[in-house]
Design a protein around this motif. Sequence first.
Motif, PDB file in Angstrom:
ATOM      1  N   ASP A 325       0.818  -1.207   0.000  1.00  0.00           N
ATOM      2  CA  ASP A 325       0.000   0.000   0.000  1.00  0.00           C
ATOM      3  C   ASP A 325       0.857   1.264   0.000  1.00  0.00           C
ATOM      4  O   ASP A 325       0.547   2.244  -0.682  1.00  0.00           O
ATOM      5  CB  ASP A 325      -0.932   0.006   1.215  1.00  0.00           C
ATOM      6  N   ARG A 327       3.887   1.576  -1.179  1.00  0.00           N
ATOM      7  CA  ARG A 327       4.481   1.703  -2.508  1.00  0.00           C
ATOM      8  C   ARG A 327       3.482   2.320  -3.482  1.00  0.00           C
ATOM      9  O   ARG A 327       3.818   3.219  -4.260  1.00  0.00           O
ATOM     10  CB  ARG A 327       4.928   0.336  -3.027  1.00  0.00           C
ATOM     11  N   LYS A 328       2.275   1.845  -3.411  1.00  0.00           N
ATOM     12  CA  LYS A 328       1.241   2.349  -4.314  1.00  0.00           C
ATOM     13  C   LYS A 328       0.984   3.827  -4.081  1.00  0.00           C
ATOM     14  O   LYS A 328       0.894   4.617  -5.038  1.00  0.00           O
ATOM     15  CB  LYS A 328      -0.043   1.532  -4.115  1.00  0.00           C
ATOM     16  N   GLU A 329       0.872   4.230  -2.807  1.00  0.00           N
ATOM     17  CA  GLU A 329       0.542   5.617  -2.480  1.00  0.00           C
ATOM     18  C   GLU A 329       1.695   6.556  -2.825  1.00  0.00           C
ATOM     19  O   GLU A 329       1.486   7.626  -3.410  1.00  0.00           O
ATOM     20  CB  GLU A 329       0.202   5.723  -0.991  1.00  0.00           C
ATOM     21  N   THR A 331       4.153   6.038  -4.931  1.00  0.00           N
ATOM     22  CA  THR A 331       4.346   6.062  -6.383  1.00  0.00           C
ATOM     23  C   THR A 331       3.340   7.007  -7.028  1.00  0.00           C
ATOM     24  O   THR A 331       3.664   7.753  -7.959  1.00  0.00           O
ATOM     25  CB  THR A 331       4.209   4.645  -6.973  1.00  0.00           C
ATOM     26  N   LYS A 332       2.122   6.996  -6.524  1.00  0.00           N
ATOM     27  CA  LYS A 332       1.081   7.883  -7.043  1.00  0.00           C
ATOM     28  C   LYS A 332       1.453   9.346  -6.828  1.00  0.00           C
ATOM     29  O   LYS A 332       1.082  10.216  -7.625  1.00  0.00           O
ATOM     30  CB  LYS A 332      -0.256   7.561  -6.364  1.00  0.00           C
ATOM     31  N   GLN A 333       2.217   9.638  -5.790  1.00  0.00           N
ATOM     32  CA  GLN A 333       2.636  11.006  -5.498  1.00  0.00           C
ATOM     33  C   GLN A 333       3.884  11.413  -6.275  1.00  0.00           C
ATOM     34  O   GLN A 333       4.365  12.533  -6.123  1.00  0.00           O
ATOM     35  CB  GLN A 333       2.898  11.159  -3.996  1.00  0.00           C
ATOM     36  N   GLY A 334       4.411  10.506  -7.092  1.00  0.00           N
ATOM     37  CA  GLY A 334       5.538  10.862  -7.942  1.00  0.00           C
ATOM     38  C   GLY A 334       6.892  10.414  -7.452  1.00  0.00           C
ATOM     39  O   GLY A 334       7.914  10.740  -8.063  1.00  0.00           O
ATOM     40  N   TYR A 335       6.940   9.652  -6.363  1.00  0.00           N
ATOM     41  CA  TYR A 335       8.209   9.167  -5.853  1.00  0.00           C
ATOM     42  C   TYR A 335       8.716   8.006  -6.702  1.00  0.00           C
ATOM     43  O   TYR A 335       7.934   7.149  -7.135  1.00  0.00           O
ATOM     44  CB  TYR A 335       8.065   8.694  -4.404  1.00  0.00           C
ATOM     45  N   LYS A 336      10.018   7.971  -6.907  1.00  0.00           N
ATOM     46  CA  LYS A 336      10.668   6.805  -7.486  1.00  0.00           C
ATOM     47  C   LYS A 336      11.295   6.042  -6.323  1.00  0.00           C
ATOM     48  O   LYS A 336      12.242   6.514  -5.691  1.00  0.00           O
ATOM     49  CB  LYS A 336      11.740   7.220  -8.504  1.00  0.00           C
ATOM     50  N   LYS A 345      12.847  11.973  -5.888  1.00  0.00           N
ATOM     51  CA  LYS A 345      11.763  12.662  -6.574  1.00  0.00           C
ATOM     52  C   LYS A 345      12.274  13.990  -7.124  1.00  0.00           C
ATOM     53  O   LYS A 345      13.130  14.629  -6.504  1.00  0.00           O
ATOM     54  CB  LYS A 345      10.600  12.913  -5.606  1.00  0.00           C
ATOM     55  N   THR A 394       1.992   9.656   4.348  1.00  0.00           N
ATOM     56  CA  THR A 394       1.941   8.327   3.723  1.00  0.00           C
ATOM     57  C   THR A 394       3.205   7.531   4.003  1.00  0.00           C
ATOM     58  O   THR A 394       3.243   6.333   3.720  1.00  0.00           O
ATOM     59  CB  THR A 394       1.763   8.471   2.204  1.00  0.00           C
TER      60      THR A 394
END
Length: 721
Positions: A325, A327-329, A331-336, A345, A394
């Motif tokens: 979860d 990772r999903k959140e 990643t959605k915010q633009g983090y690598k 980022k 998050t």
Amino acid sequence: MRSKILSTLWELAINNKLTSALAVGITLILTTGVYRKLQQNYPKVKKFYKDSKQQQQQQQCNCMKNKPKLKILYGSTAGSSRRLSKKLQQLLKNNDSILQIFESIECICTDQYDPEDELLNDASNGNYLIILMPTFTGGEPPENARWFCQWIKDAANDFRLSKNALSQLSFAILGIGDSIYGDDFCLCSFKLTKALKQLSSRCLYKTSVLDRSALESIEDQFQLWYQKILSILIEQETKCCSSDSSSDSTNYSTFVNVGDDSVNADDDDDDDGEFDEDYAEEYESKRNDQIVTDLEDIVTNTEKKKSASNNNNKKQPIRDMLTTDLRKELTKQGYKLIGTHSGVKLCRWTKSMLRGRGGCYKYTFYGIESHRCMEATPSLACANKCVFCWRHHTNPVGTEWKWNMDPPDMIFNNTMNAHYAMIKQYNSVPGVLPERIDEAMHVRHCALSLVGEPIMYPEINEFIRLLHSKEISTFLVTNAQFPDEIKRLDPVTQLYVSVDASSKVSLKKIDRPLFRDFWERFNESLRLLSFKGQRTVYRLTLVKSWNSEEIDGYARLVILGQPDFIEIKGVTYCGTSMNESNLTMKNVPWHEEVVRFGKDLLEIINQQIKQRKLNQSGISGYSENFDSELYGLACEHEHSNCLLLARRKFYINNQWYTWIDYSKFNQLIQEYYRTNGERTFTSIDYLAPTPKWATFGASEQGFNPNDTRFRKKRNHTYDKN
């Protein structure tokens, strides 16, 4: 039939069996009488059964007329409880069985529900409450649920209010928190359960919790709890409609919850005020296998596994910091995301400078070229949950490293590759300057401030050394909760400490730290900062009406840590992330307010320094070198709403030297490594002159005139008052 009976009697009489004849005769008389009676009363019997059926139907009708309401109440911190409450409402509304039981299903924030007016009314109507309650600092309820919880607590201890005041109210509580907080974990949920129970409310199900540190995601834990609470609610219909049929009518408020997890008010003696959080244990011997599954079996399988592991003397397996979860959140915010606990980022200022639209305040203050700066962290975990966190909370939290650890070389290589891959994506973006793209492909600065607490990473010194080996400067930010790590930290280009408040009370309120001894850790971290030879910075985030009046306290902390620089920045409004503290744009200070605060703070700091010097050395303590210990207004970056105070030792020959000679720093740090730390250096050894446009009072207000400032068109206005 009669002729056969008479014939039988005649034969018995002939055979001298008078006794048998007499018995048959009596039976005939009785049977004939009953038969005639039934014929006469058949209409009445038929009417009796018809009326009985109608009465049963009428009872069921009355039952439905007395449908209770189901209200879902929630407190709000980061928005999770609100989202889950809305989800619960929708799930229940989609269930036909639930719709037959309840008149309505409402979802209400606790600050919109006045317990003084509505709670007693809900109790008198036999309504149901499902309460989702997150935990704020110190195990307290969130801001918008404090009155709700406080009123119930006061009511439970008010001798003027009957202990049976809420006897017809049914409730269930779901706590939301993080077990990393120890004894404070969901404490307010259990306190709320205690207070409601003291007022004889009936608990539908034992207080449950959702644990952010559990192996299962919050969504999975919620789904397990929902299935259990759903089955309990549905069984209320069976309980209601199969109740004592001798009643004239049926009301939902006459029933105790399914499974006897709650205790009937008449049987519960709680007058002594003592409360057992596992208050249903005394009934377990009666229920045995019929007991509803306990909390740990539903939403905290991690704790159950941990307990079993301890009993078997087996070592608990170490898990990854990043769950599916998370990772999903992120990643959605633009983090690598890098490995199991790191991330990188692109900063918005990197994108801005690629287009020639100006750099961030670190460019104005220290000469960092934003398009050549990489924002990263080797640890996404943090020991605080600051109310103004722009990461939307998050990221994971923790007070120590308890996860699998990736090697520093892997983190370094993958972070660099991910950063360069993001830079390449801007090749075709309109307005990007080709020469800036070429320069950006050679990173020269790393801001270890992306998210979390980088200093928590056990191999932080090795990671920093890899950065320095590529001539990449390091700006590391810490929240001042790990003094031992600060002490062990090798030199970095510039070491930041976030100073978000100047008192224990306000720091607890703003930073929401996990450590119980957070204030002691905070002060020790600042004290250790004064022993660092390299550049040190206090970062003050100014929140209007929260910490903007604590000037004297901030001055005391400056004397304690003696930083080279003090950055004063107005808080950045981040929309929904502010929900937990009710911050709005009114809490964001204007730049002139930040400047005014900086000037006031500067005056008090210098006064205290002078007084301290006078107390230590008398009038003889004032010398030419004394001026270097004072502070002055050095730079400003109006675009970032930021101001820089600097020690006057950086004011040389009527010019500020707040910028950094990065080539010189690279030479000094390599010599430090070569000699195993024997040859050290100070902040004066790698300074560079600050351009006029970057200094305080310049007409550019910190914006490089060689760039073109881009202003977004905004239709809204803000009241400066």
